[in-house]
Design a protein around this motif. Structure first.
Motif, PDB file in Angstrom:
ATOM      1  N   PHE A 135       0.810  -1.214   0.000  1.00  0.00           N
ATOM      2  CA  PHE A 135       0.000   0.000   0.000  1.00  0.00           C
ATOM      3  C   PHE A 135       0.844   1.266   0.000  1.00  0.00           C
ATOM      4  O   PHE A 135       0.487   2.263  -0.627  1.00  0.00           O
ATOM      5  CB  PHE A 135      -0.934  -0.003   1.221  1.00  0.00           C
ATOM      6  N   ILE A 136       1.958   1.232   0.737  1.00  0.00           N
ATOM      7  CA  ILE A 136       2.785   2.443   0.819  1.00  0.00           C
ATOM      8  C   ILE A 136       3.334   2.809  -0.548  1.00  0.00           C
ATOM      9  O   ILE A 136       3.327   3.976  -0.948  1.00  0.00           O
ATOM     10  CB  ILE A 136       3.929   2.231   1.831  1.00  0.00           C
ATOM     11  N   LEU A 137       3.783   1.818  -1.286  1.00  0.00           N
ATOM     12  CA  LEU A 137       4.354   2.067  -2.613  1.00  0.00           C
ATOM     13  C   LEU A 137       3.314   2.688  -3.537  1.00  0.00           C
ATOM     14  O   LEU A 137       3.563   3.721  -4.173  1.00  0.00           O
ATOM     15  CB  LEU A 137       4.874   0.749  -3.198  1.00  0.00           C
TER      16      LEU A 137
ATOM     17  N   LEU B 221      11.606   5.268  -7.543  1.00  0.00           N
ATOM     18  CA  LEU B 221      12.703   4.881  -6.660  1.00  0.00           C
ATOM     19  C   LEU B 221      12.380   5.221  -5.209  1.00  0.00           C
ATOM     20  O   LEU B 221      12.593   4.409  -4.300  1.00  0.00           O
ATOM     21  CB  LEU B 221      13.997   5.579  -7.088  1.00  0.00           C
ATOM     22  N   THR B 222      11.849   6.427  -4.984  1.00  0.00           N
ATOM     23  CA  THR B 222      11.498   6.843  -3.622  1.00  0.00           C
ATOM     24  C   THR B 222      10.394   5.957  -3.050  1.00  0.00           C
ATOM     25  O   THR B 222      10.455   5.534  -1.887  1.00  0.00           O
ATOM     26  CB  THR B 222      11.038   8.308  -3.612  1.00  0.00           C
TER      27      THR B 222
ATOM     28  N   GLN C  59       8.857   1.894   0.809  1.00  0.00           N
ATOM     29  CA  GLN C  59       8.099   0.677   1.117  1.00  0.00           C
ATOM     30  C   GLN C  59       8.978  -0.319   1.863  1.00  0.00           C
ATOM     31  O   GLN C  59       8.585  -0.870   2.890  1.00  0.00           O
ATOM     32  CB  GLN C  59       7.574   0.047  -0.173  1.00  0.00           C
ATOM     33  N   ILE C  60      10.186  -0.541   1.363  1.00  0.00           N
ATOM     34  CA  ILE C  60      11.105  -1.496   1.993  1.00  0.00           C
ATOM     35  C   ILE C  60      11.527  -1.004   3.369  1.00  0.00           C
ATOM     36  O   ILE C  60      11.522  -1.769   4.349  1.00  0.00           O
ATOM     37  CB  ILE C  60      12.337  -1.718   1.093  1.00  0.00           C
TER      38      ILE C  60
END
Length: 282
Positions: free
Chosen positions: A200-202, A213-214, A219-220
């Motif tokens: 979800f964050i991505l 890229l950000t 996310q990671i």
């Protein structure tokens, strides 16, 4: 990206399709759906109003107060979801949540994002909220697992004490099982991420206009932060819990887990503690 009143109203119309299918197939969930949607709207409305006022004031002191309130709310909800006594469970969970938010949040803000002294409401509050949300569900399950083991397998704890172990050593195995519960949850989540578990964050960051890229990096990083915060929070909570759940003789205070909604009869066949009991018997 900004939303309009018309866009919000059109978005809410998406709930009509599930409601129609409930009626068409007589699923009997129409009332529950309406109640759930209204509850969600009220909760997000209150939270949104508070965040709007907080961002409007742009006060770092008010942001810290709001974060403290979030930590306290997380602790109370965690204790309630774990079905343990508020008197004996609140302080350990509060300590664990506070340590996790302060340490992991500070690492994210000052080491990962490298904000220095320029921390604002827009960074502090979301980071604290993400950490609190990450530890809430799994910590309640881990604590419930811990007290369930102590209640249903108290003979094992007494056996360790009778053979010369200290209270800390006797509780080590139960703490280990609780931390294993946290670890398996997050390892499964990380393994299933992208394919079985939606990042979800991505997607949210891409929708908000962040670079690929950000979005992937955050996310990671945030999954790693949630994993670390959950492990640290539960470890601290379990370490502090012994002061509130054990009496002066090292015995479990029954009130500490009196509300736990599990059977008090041991079921070694299906129990995660059965392996250790079998080893002790041998």
């Amino acid at each position: 990206m900004e939303t309009t009143v018309l866009g919000v109203m059109l978005g809410l119309l998406l709930f009509i399709a599930p409601l129609y299918l409930f009626q068409a197939y007589a699923l009997r969930f129409s009332g529950k759906m309406v109640k759930a949607v209204v509850t969600m709207l009220v909760k997000y409305g209150v939270l949104g109003g508070m965040l709007y006022a907080l961002f409007l004031c742009d006060s770092l002191i008010l942001s810290v107060v709001f974060c403290i309130a979030m930590i306290a709310t997380t602790a109370i909800v965690t204790v309630a979801k774990a079905h343990i006594s508020l008197r004996s469970g609140l302080m350990p969970v509060l300590a664990g949540a506070a340590v996790a938010v302060v340490i992991v949040g500070s690492w994210l803000l000052f080491a990962v994002m490298q904000l220095g002294t320029e921390v604002s409401v827009a960074q502090l509050v979301p980071v604290a909220g993400l950490i609190c949300g990450a530890i809430l569900e799994i910590e309640s399950k881990a604590l419930s697992f811990y007290y369930m083991g102590l209640r249903n397998h108290n003979e094992m704890y007494s056996y360790f004490l009778a053979n010369g172990a200290t209270s800390y050593e006797a509780l080590f195995y139960f703490r280990k099982r609780a931390l294993e519960r946290v670890a398996t949850h997050w390892l499964a989540f990380m393994s299933a991420s992208v394919l079985s578990s939606t990042p979800f964050i991505l997607w949210a960051m891409l929708l908000a206009g962040a670079s690929v890229l950000t979005a992937v990096t955050m996310q990671i990083v945030l999954v790693g932060a949630a994993f670390c915060a959950s492990m640290c929070s539960v470890a601290v909570a379990l370490a502090v819990a012994s002061r509130y759940s054990m009496d002066g003789y090292g015995r479990l205070i029954q009130d500490a887990a009196a509300k736990t909604s599990v059977s008090t009869q041991p079921d070694t066949a299906a129990s995660p503690y059965a392996e250790q009991e079998n080893q002790d018997a041998e």
